[in-house]
Design a protein around this motif. Structure first.
Motif, mmCIF file in Angstrom:
data_model
loop_
_atom_site.group_PDB
_atom_site.id
_atom_site.type_symbol
_atom_site.label_atom_id
_atom_site.label_comp_id
_atom_site.label_asym_id
_atom_site.label_seq_id
_atom_site.Cartn_x
_atom_site.Cartn_y
_atom_site.Cartn_z
ATOM 1 N N ASP A 45 6.137 -11.356 2.499
ATOM 2 C CA ASP A 45 6.604 -10.543 1.377
ATOM 3 C C ASP A 45 6.933 -9.146 1.904
ATOM 4 O O ASP A 45 6.061 -8.468 2.457
ATOM 5 N N PRO A 46 8.169 -8.671 1.768
ATOM 6 C CA PRO A 46 8.524 -7.353 2.303
ATOM 7 C C PRO A 46 7.777 -6.212 1.640
ATOM 8 O O PRO A 46 7.738 -5.105 2.182
ATOM 9 N N GLU A 47 7.196 -6.466 0.460
ATOM 10 C CA GLU A 47 6.435 -5.410 -0.206
ATOM 11 C C GLU A 47 4.941 -5.475 0.087
ATOM 12 O O GLU A 47 4.175 -4.659 -0.429
ATOM 13 N N ALA A 48 4.513 -6.418 0.899
ATOM 14 C CA ALA A 48 3.101 -6.523 1.269
ATOM 15 C C ALA A 48 2.825 -5.582 2.439
ATOM 16 O O ALA A 48 2.507 -5.999 3.556
ATOM 17 N N VAL A 49 2.952 -4.288 2.155
ATOM 18 C CA VAL A 49 2.887 -3.263 3.198
ATOM 19 C C VAL A 49 1.490 -2.660 3.283
ATOM 20 O O VAL A 49 0.679 -2.770 2.363
ATOM 21 N N ALA A 50 1.213 -2.010 4.399
ATOM 22 C CA ALA A 50 -0.050 -1.287 4.560
ATOM 23 C C ALA A 50 -0.149 -0.215 3.490
ATOM 24 O O ALA A 50 0.726 0.643 3.379
ATOM 25 N N ASN A 51 -1.206 -0.267 2.696
ATOM 26 C CA ASN A 51 -1.432 0.739 1.657
ATOM 27 C C ASN A 51 -2.859 0.604 1.160
ATOM 28 O O ASN A 51 -3.245 -0.445 0.655
#
Length: 283
Positions: free
Chosen positions: A249-255
């Motif tokens: 998922d391109p929105e499963a980013v480090a945050n």
């Protein structure tokens, strides 16, 4: 920060297919920290030499803990014996107390369905959570998550942390806003700079030993920011951790960054990540 197009929110159904091309890849200087200065043109090398480059450090993973893989993590803090987490997306946003060892949600309070939950910070015995584009800050009892009211602020809400006197907010730009915790009135602002240039896309925030750690949206790095000057003084390389997660998922980013000051433990995670990592930084 959430999945978003410029100028309007993205509906939850669009998130899986959403792809955003950043206008700046952190100016490319974060990755250039690992490269050779000799590859630069002479004039650029001279200018770079005049600006102090922050150190790039690789963290050591101490432990891995379970994390809700459906949680679109926007804010994360440590409070006594649990994590407090703010989860985003319209219709799915909530704040929750989470057991570290099991990843189980102990308590959960939902945010109005039309609002997109964002960053989270502790202030005294309250948890304050932002909303992306509604200008509403929710106040909760940190222990029980009982709603205690709301406050208003101007602009977008992305990340939130606190020092001894202020709530500190990011809005996706290079600006950090220092708010009066009682009124959300802006007391001052500071521009985040990397090697002398403004660094935008500043997202989730956490105060650690007098410095601000910040995720940078869509980047596998955390930057350490001097809150007085806005200067980035260190870069934490999460590329190995991001690769371990292997999210499609391109929105499963480090945050998500949480600091247990008493136990001296630093935790990081990401949106829809199945794991939360305790990491140790080199001295």
């Amino acid at each position: 920060m959430s999945a978003r197009r410029r100028g309007r929110p993205i509906a939850p159904r669009d998130v899986a297919s959403y792809r955003f091309t950043m206008s700046r890849w952190l100016f490319l200087p974060l990755l250039a920290l690992t490269g050779s200065a000799s590859a630069r043109p002479p004039q650029a090398a001279a200018r770079a030499a005049a600006v102090r480059q922050p150190a790039l450090v690789v963290p050591v993973v101490v432990r891995r803990h379970p994390h809700d893989r459906e949680a679109f993590t926007e804010g994360l803090v440590w409070d006594n014996d649990a994590l407090v987490e703010s989860v985003g997306l319209e219709g799915r946003s909530d704040v929750r107390r989470v057991d570290l060892a099991s990843g189980r949600v102990r308590l959960r309070r939902t945010i109005p369905a039309a609002q997109f939950g964002e960053g989270l910070a502790l202030w005294k015995r309250e948890a304050i959570s932002l909303t992306w584009h509604d200008g509403v800050a929710h106040r909760w009892s940190a222990a029980t998550l009982k709603p205690l009211g709301t406050m208003r602020y101007a602009g977008e809400g992305w990340g939130l942390t606190a020092d001894a006197t202020s709530l500190i907010r990011s809005d996706g730009s290079a600006t950090l806003f220092f708010h009066d915790p009682a009124t959300m009135k802006v007391r001052r602002t500071v521009t985040v700079t990397f090697a002398g240039r403004p660094l935008d896309q500043i997202n989730e925030l956490e105060m650690v030993d007098g410095a601000i750690l910040a995720n940078v949206w869509h980047q596998p790095f955390i930057v350490r920011i001097d809150p007085a000057s806005g200067v980035v003084t260190r870069v934490i390389d999460l590329r190995a951790i991001v690769a371990e997660i292997g999210a499609r998922d391109p929105e499963a980013v480090a945050n998500g960054i949480a600091w247990d000051a008493k136990g001296r433990r630093l935790f990081v995670t990401g949106k829809r990540w199945p794991s939360l990592f305790e990491i140790r930084l080199p001295r």
